[in-house]
Design a protein around this motif. Structure first.
Motif, mmCIF file in Angstrom:
data_model
loop_
_atom_site.group_PDB
_atom_site.id
_atom_site.type_symbol
_atom_site.label_atom_id
_atom_site.label_comp_id
_atom_site.label_asym_id
_atom_site.label_seq_id
_atom_site.Cartn_x
_atom_site.Cartn_y
_atom_site.Cartn_z
ATOM 1 N N HIS A 99 0.840 -1.211 0.000
ATOM 2 C CA HIS A 99 0.000 0.000 0.000
ATOM 3 C C HIS A 99 0.873 1.258 0.000
ATOM 4 N N VAL A 100 1.959 1.214 0.787
ATOM 5 C CA VAL A 100 2.842 2.386 0.871
ATOM 6 C C VAL A 100 3.495 2.644 -0.491
ATOM 7 N N VAL A 101 3.881 1.573 -1.186
ATOM 8 C CA VAL A 101 4.487 1.746 -2.515
ATOM 9 C C VAL A 101 3.460 2.359 -3.481
ATOM 10 N N MET A 102 2.232 1.837 -3.455
ATOM 11 C CA MET A 102 1.203 2.364 -4.369
ATOM 12 C C MET A 102 0.871 3.822 -4.024
ATOM 13 N N GLU A 103 0.875 4.132 -2.748
ATOM 14 C CA GLU A 103 0.595 5.512 -2.325
ATOM 15 C C GLU A 103 1.664 6.447 -2.896
ATOM 16 N N TRP A 104 2.921 6.024 -2.781
ATOM 17 C CA TRP A 104 4.025 6.827 -3.299
ATOM 18 C C TRP A 104 3.912 6.994 -4.821
ATOM 19 N N LEU A 105 3.567 5.927 -5.527
ATOM 20 C CA LEU A 105 3.432 5.997 -6.987
ATOM 21 C C LEU A 105 2.294 6.936 -7.383
ATOM 22 N N MET A 106 1.181 6.862 -6.666
ATOM 23 C CA MET A 106 0.037 7.720 -6.999
ATOM 24 C C MET A 106 0.345 9.184 -6.684
ATOM 25 N N GLN A 107 1.141 9.398 -5.647
ATOM 26 C CA GLN A 107 1.553 10.781 -5.350
ATOM 27 C C GLN A 107 2.426 11.315 -6.484
ATOM 28 N N ALA A 108 3.323 10.425 -7.005
ATOM 29 C CA ALA A 108 4.192 10.839 -8.117
ATOM 30 C C ALA A 108 3.338 11.146 -9.352
ATOM 31 N N ARG A 109 2.281 10.368 -9.542
ATOM 32 C CA ARG A 109 1.378 10.608 -10.684
ATOM 33 C C ARG A 109 0.665 11.956 -10.512
ATOM 34 N N ARG A 110 0.199 12.209 -9.297
ATOM 35 C CA ARG A 110 -0.562 13.437 -9.057
ATOM 36 C C ARG A 110 0.345 14.677 -8.982
ATOM 37 N N ASP A 111 1.420 14.575 -8.185
ATOM 38 C CA ASP A 111 2.207 15.787 -7.881
ATOM 39 C C ASP A 111 3.268 16.087 -8.933
ATOM 40 N N LEU B 282 4.803 4.789 -14.404
ATOM 41 C CA LEU B 282 4.982 4.419 -12.998
ATOM 42 C C LEU B 282 5.756 3.116 -12.859
ATOM 43 N N HIS B 283 5.664 2.268 -13.869
ATOM 44 C CA HIS B 283 6.424 1.015 -13.836
ATOM 45 C C HIS B 283 7.912 1.323 -13.813
ATOM 46 N N ARG B 284 8.331 2.209 -14.724
ATOM 47 C CA ARG B 284 9.752 2.563 -14.782
ATOM 48 C C ARG B 284 10.181 3.247 -13.464
ATOM 49 N N LEU B 285 9.306 4.083 -12.949
ATOM 50 C CA LEU B 285 9.627 4.776 -11.693
ATOM 51 C C LEU B 285 9.852 3.760 -10.568
ATOM 52 N N ALA B 286 8.951 2.756 -10.494
ATOM 53 C CA ALA B 286 9.102 1.734 -9.448
ATOM 54 C C ALA B 286 10.407 0.971 -9.655
ATOM 55 N N ILE C 262 3.236 -4.991 -7.763
ATOM 56 C CA ILE C 262 3.121 -3.583 -8.171
ATOM 57 C C ILE C 262 2.740 -3.443 -9.642
ATOM 58 N N LEU C 263 3.502 -4.106 -10.536
ATOM 59 C CA LEU C 263 3.193 -3.981 -11.962
ATOM 60 C C LEU C 263 1.802 -4.544 -12.295
ATOM 61 N N PRO C 264 1.437 -5.757 -11.813
ATOM 62 C CA PRO C 264 0.072 -6.232 -12.111
ATOM 63 C C PRO C 264 -1.015 -5.281 -11.602
ATOM 64 N N ALA C 265 -0.772 -4.641 -10.450
ATOM 65 C CA ALA C 265 -1.773 -3.693 -9.923
ATOM 66 C C ALA C 265 -1.875 -2.477 -10.839
ATOM 67 N N LEU D 78 -13.894 7.287 -9.956
ATOM 68 C CA LEU D 78 -13.518 5.879 -9.797
ATOM 69 C C LEU D 78 -12.841 5.689 -8.435
ATOM 70 N N HIS D 79 -13.405 4.777 -7.629
ATOM 71 C CA HIS D 79 -12.891 4.534 -6.274
ATOM 72 C C HIS D 79 -12.111 3.218 -6.288
ATOM 73 N N VAL D 80 -10.903 3.247 -5.746
ATOM 74 C CA VAL D 80 -10.031 2.078 -5.866
ATOM 75 C C VAL D 80 -9.593 1.587 -4.488
ATOM 76 N N ASP D 81 -9.650 0.274 -4.336
ATOM 77 C CA ASP D 81 -9.171 -0.365 -3.104
ATOM 78 C C ASP D 81 -8.088 -1.372 -3.512
ATOM 79 N N TRP D 82 -6.882 -1.239 -2.955
ATOM 80 C CA TRP D 82 -5.811 -2.205 -3.243
ATOM 81 C C TRP D 82 -5.932 -3.353 -2.261
ATOM 82 N N LYS D 83 -5.795 -4.556 -2.756
ATOM 83 C CA LYS D 83 -5.727 -5.715 -1.851
ATOM 84 C C LYS D 83 -4.566 -6.576 -2.332
#
Ligand code: SF4
Length: 347
Positions: free
Chosen positions: A47-59, A65-69, A91-94, A141-146
């Motif tokens: 979750h922390v990794v996805m949060e960081w990636l989404m922040q990079a997308r937004r900010d 994001l794959h290359r960034l990860a 991460i990549l499949p998500a 669109l509301h997203v829940d990571w599991k």
């Protein structure tokens, strides 16, 4: 399970809706220590990794994001270093699944909220955290990571009463509409997605209407009112699966008495196509032993938790955790085993 001071949250909304008595039943259990499982810790890390990636997308407007990860392999997130395996299996499949779902709902999405704390309307102390909200010109669109590998979680469940949208997501959406109203301005469609890369479901996303969210809010508020009354209704069903109160719930303990009292019906008749007393006996016995299997698991879990909390259970004690054996290099292991005269089949 530790005691929650609040009545209901995202993970318990479905249980209270199906079984209003479950809240009091769980509150009656003695408190136990919070013990995080390795799976939960791994989920928090992802979750922390996805949060960081989404922040990079937004900010930062990052799109690849794959290359960034990839570029951050070896860096620590939460409690562990990001590895190639984490990227390839989680991460990549998500990210790919999210991309697919965004396309399905028209594309052109921007990040509107990440890990947002929201308050469910009309129930004091009912909060939750929604993982991600994306907005386009026409859709929210509301997203829940599991990140678990267990049971796939669906966006919609079907049963004999019809279709039921995932209550956990509806809870977060109701909270988001209450706490972040600006996101919902205009005539936008609503959709929800559960992205579970290691156990994908056959229906990870669905569109929902504002009316469905309104009905859900009303139903949950009514269930909470019922949960607070004397002797609220207990309903055995799907929600029992993860309910720790099974250990003492009459809906589970009573059938154990039925099992003990069950009269064995010997098979006397020849096999027939019609229902016979022996067939009926097997059907009843099967239902009771299936219930017993779930009850056994709950007793084992509770016994383990009690011992881990420092309790004493006569005849039982905790075993030291065995370290998992791991083959570092398959080739070396194979070679060594060959030299020890193992056949290839055996290896
Ligand atoms: S075990 Fe099932 S019936 Fe009993 S309290 Fe929990 S959800 Fe309700």
């Amino acid at each position: 399970m530790s005691k929650h001071s609040n009545l209901v949250g995202g993970s318990t909304a479905d249980r209270i809706l199906q079984c209003p008595g479950s809240w009091q039943a769980n509150m009656a259990l003695p408190p136990s220590a919070d013990i995080s499982s390795p799976y939960a810790a791994e989920g928090t890390f992802a979750h922390v990794v996805m949060e960081w990636l989404m922040q990079a997308r937004r900010d930062d407007g990052q799109t690849d994001l794959h290359r960034l990860a990839d570029a951050h392999i070896g860096e620590t997130f939460h409690d562990r270093k990001l590895t190639r395996e984490h990227i390839d299996t989680m991460i990549l499949p998500a990210l790919l699944q999210l991309e697919e779902i965004e396309q399905e709902y028209g594309g052109g999405f921007e990040v509107a909220a990440i890990e947002a704390r929201v308050a469910f309307p009309g129930i004091p102390g009912a909060f939750g955290t929604i993982d991600l909200i994306l907005v386009s010109g026409s859709c929210v669109l509301h997203v829940d990571w599991k990140f678990g590998q267990g049971v796939p979680v669906r966006a919609v469940y079907k049963d004999e009463y019809g279709e039921r949208v995932n209550a956990q997501l509806l809870y977060y959406i109701a909270g988001a509409m209450n706490s972040l109203p600006k996101i919902y301005k205009g005539r936008k469609a609503l959709a929800l997605a559960i992205i579970q890369p290691r156990a994908p479901s056959d229906q990870p996303a669905t569109a929902i209407s504002k009316k469905e969210v309104k009905w859900f809010i009303e139903d949950l508020q009514a269930a909470v009112v019922e949960a607070l009354q004397r002797e609220p209704r207990l309903t055995r069903g799907d929600a029992c699966r993860w309910c720790p109160a099974k250990i003492s719930c009459p809906k589970w303990t009573a059938p154990m008495l039925d099992l003990a009292a069950m009269k064995v019906q010997p098979r006397t008749e020849v096999v027939e196509r019609k229902v016979t007393p022996y067939g009926e006996y097997l059907a009843n016995a099967k239902q009771l032993v299936d219930g017993l299997a779930m009850f056994t698991k709950e007793v084992n879990d509770q016994l383990h938790a009690y011992l881990e909390d420092g309790g004493t259970v006569p005849g039982w004690k905790l075993k030291l955790k065995a370290k998992q054996r791991q083959s570092i290099n398959e080739e070396i292991v194979n070679k060594e085993l060959e030299q020890l005269c193992f056949d290839w089949d055996e290896i």
